[in-house]
Design a protein around this motif. Sequence first.
Motif, PDB file in Angstrom:
ATOM      1  N   TYR A  36      31.519 -92.690  19.374  1.00  0.00           N
ATOM      2  CA  TYR A  36      32.914 -92.314  19.169  1.00  0.00           C
ATOM      3  C   TYR A  36      33.165 -91.268  18.092  1.00  0.00           C
ATOM      4  O   TYR A  36      33.833 -91.523  17.113  1.00  0.00           O
ATOM      5  N   PHE A  44      36.002 -91.256  26.195  1.00  0.00           N
ATOM      6  CA  PHE A  44      36.323 -92.651  26.504  1.00  0.00           C
ATOM      7  C   PHE A  44      37.724 -92.771  27.098  1.00  0.00           C
ATOM      8  O   PHE A  44      37.936 -93.529  28.053  1.00  0.00           O
ATOM      9  N   ILE A  47      37.362 -91.937  30.592  1.00  0.00           N
ATOM     10  CA  ILE A  47      36.803 -93.053  31.370  1.00  0.00           C
ATOM     11  C   ILE A  47      37.926 -93.997  31.801  1.00  0.00           C
ATOM     12  O   ILE A  47      38.006 -94.433  32.951  1.00  0.00           O
ATOM     13  N   TYR A  53      37.157 -97.486  36.653  1.00  0.00           N
ATOM     14  CA  TYR A  53      37.150 -98.240  35.397  1.00  0.00           C
ATOM     15  C   TYR A  53      38.433 -99.078  35.313  1.00  0.00           C
ATOM     16  O   TYR A  53      39.455 -98.653  34.791  1.00  0.00           O
ATOM     17  N   LEU A  55      39.024-101.885  33.685  1.00  0.00           N
ATOM     18  CA  LEU A  55      39.256-102.744  32.514  1.00  0.00           C
ATOM     19  C   LEU A  55      40.597-102.497  31.811  1.00  0.00           C
ATOM     20  O   LEU A  55      41.397-103.417  31.636  1.00  0.00           O
ATOM     21  N   GLY A 168      40.711-104.489  24.810  1.00  0.00           N
ATOM     22  CA  GLY A 168      39.835-103.533  25.472  1.00  0.00           C
ATOM     23  C   GLY A 168      38.450-104.057  25.797  1.00  0.00           C
ATOM     24  O   GLY A 168      37.567-103.285  26.113  1.00  0.00           O
ATOM     25  N   SER A 169      38.260-105.363  25.680  1.00  0.00           N
ATOM     26  CA  SER A 169      36.934-105.938  25.915  1.00  0.00           C
ATOM     27  C   SER A 169      35.907-105.374  24.931  1.00  0.00           C
ATOM     28  O   SER A 169      34.725-105.290  25.227  1.00  0.00           O
ATOM     29  N   ASN A 173      30.721-105.576  23.554  1.00  0.00           N
ATOM     30  CA  ASN A 173      29.582-104.863  22.978  1.00  0.00           C
ATOM     31  C   ASN A 173      28.662-105.784  22.186  1.00  0.00           C
ATOM     32  O   ASN A 173      27.513-105.456  21.932  1.00  0.00           O
ATOM     33  N   TYR A 213      30.944 -98.292  35.693  1.00  0.00           N
ATOM     34  CA  TYR A 213      30.124 -97.619  34.678  1.00  0.00           C
ATOM     35  C   TYR A 213      29.316 -96.451  35.253  1.00  0.00           C
ATOM     36  O   TYR A 213      28.404 -95.942  34.608  1.00  0.00           O
ATOM     37  N   PHE A 223      29.883 -89.223  28.549  1.00  0.00           N
ATOM     38  CA  PHE A 223      30.128 -90.085  27.388  1.00  0.00           C
ATOM     39  C   PHE A 223      28.799 -90.576  26.812  1.00  0.00           C
ATOM     40  O   PHE A 223      28.558 -90.521  25.602  1.00  0.00           O
ATOM     41  N   MET A 259      23.663 -99.679  29.533  1.00  0.00           N
ATOM     42  CA  MET A 259      23.648 -98.219  29.669  1.00  0.00           C
ATOM     43  C   MET A 259      22.408 -97.685  28.960  1.00  0.00           C
ATOM     44  O   MET A 259      22.067 -98.125  27.860  1.00  0.00           O
ATOM     45  N   GLU A 289      23.931 -99.001  25.241  1.00  0.00           N
ATOM     46  CA  GLU A 289      25.065 -99.938  25.200  1.00  0.00           C
ATOM     47  C   GLU A 289      24.835-101.161  26.063  1.00  0.00           C
ATOM     48  O   GLU A 289      24.197-101.092  27.108  1.00  0.00           O
ATOM     49  N   SER A 291      27.423-104.217  27.671  1.00  0.00           N
ATOM     50  CA  SER A 291      28.818-104.589  27.844  1.00  0.00           C
ATOM     51  C   SER A 291      28.832-105.939  28.563  1.00  0.00           C
ATOM     52  O   SER A 291      28.646-105.997  29.777  1.00  0.00           O
TER      53      SER A 291
HETATM   54  C1  AVJ Z   1      35.001 -99.909  24.763  1.00  0.00           C
HETATM   55  C2  AVJ Z   1      33.061-101.267  24.732  1.00  0.00           C
HETATM   56  C3  AVJ Z   1      34.956-101.929  26.000  1.00  0.00           C
HETATM   57  O1  AVJ Z   1      32.024-101.596  27.424  1.00  0.00           O
HETATM   58  O2  AVJ Z   1      33.506-101.089  28.905  1.00  0.00           O
HETATM   59  C4  AVJ Z   1      33.048 -97.767  28.833  1.00  0.00           C
HETATM   60  C5  AVJ Z   1      32.822 -98.847  26.506  1.00  0.00           C
HETATM   61  N1  AVJ Z   1      31.094 -97.751  27.933  1.00  0.00           N
HETATM   62  N2  AVJ Z   1      32.190 -97.170  29.678  1.00  0.00           N
HETATM   63  C6  AVJ Z   1      33.022-100.967  27.790  1.00  0.00           C
HETATM   64  C7  AVJ Z   1      32.349 -98.144  27.731  1.00  0.00           C
HETATM   65  C8  AVJ Z   1      31.019 -97.147  29.141  1.00  0.00           C
HETATM   66  C9  AVJ Z   1      33.700-100.032  26.791  1.00  0.00           C
HETATM   67  N3  AVJ Z   1      34.151-100.767  25.575  1.00  0.00           N
END
Ligand code: AVJ
Length: 335
Positions: A36, A44, A47, A53, A55, A168-169, A173, A213, A223, A259, A289, A291
Amino acid sequence: MLIYNNENFIINNEFAKNVEKGLADKPKHISPKFFYDKIGSKLFEGICDQPEYYLNRIEAQILNKSASQIINILEEKAISVIELGNGNSQKTRILLRPFLANWKNVSYFPIDVSLKMLKNSIRDLSREYPNLRIFGVCSDYIKGLIKINEFMKFKRNIPNKRLIIFLGSSIGNFDPKEANAFLHSLSKYIRNDDALLIGFDLEKDKSILEKAYNDKKGITSQFNLNVLSRINKELDGGFELSSFEHKSFYNLREHRIEMHLESKLDQKVRIGAIGKEFHFKEGETIHTENSYKYSKNRLYGLVKNAGLQVMANFTDPKNQYSLILLKKIPYASKS
Ligand code: AVJ
């Protein structure tokens, strides 16, 4: 305002350290918190606009639907909203608007490590909501919460009833151990009459998860790769971005999206600020990453274990996402 930031040097140093250690480890890894920078934060946001996406969109829907119920449950006339990692506060507005409409005294304490983000959102929010009192805290979450606890002891006319939100979940992480430790320390530093609102992404069909993703436009790929351009820019790195490929997949056993950045060839990359060269085999990856995705059972187990109890669980009709309203179990407060 209570903004303090004397951590720039430490932050940069921390990046170098994390990269040095992570690229020497096997398998290689870099922490997702380094995604970030300015470009990464923009990506982001990109995304979140992708149709795959789900979420953020679903969380916003749930927030819209549940705001009035949250107001009823909290049963107060005034509130302090503390937000862990506010980003651009877009979703926070969904709560702040009805709070301000229902309650006379609303204070907002965003906690974020990015001073820039914090300043921007404070500026925008004060224009939009002249009645909102905002106290930004530039810090990581737990330290920020401790600061706010101190601050509220001597600052008058700040509502005592507090709602701490973590949207934002972002908790996704953390691996299960870290999530447990994090909730434990939250539970330690909140008061018995505080409420916590946390967003969890729920387990679902693997193909839906993997599409989220691996968006068609390739924003998630940009990203992911951006962390390498950050190393190039900030740590004098020599990464050839076209020699790495974005990979993400659902690890069913670990209940997480992973990821990675996969090296397309055998290569050596020098990072000037670290003064070292790192070797990548063809097909070797840097894990960037995790998630985590929760089942209702694992979610309830996690919060209970941290001494928290569920006041309400707001979900969408398809049970894709959970916004969970919690409070401390009073007798658990001693430990
Ligand atoms: C911000 C951690 C909630 O894990 O969905 C989005 C970051 N990484 N696409 C997630 C993220 C790839 C996101 N978070």
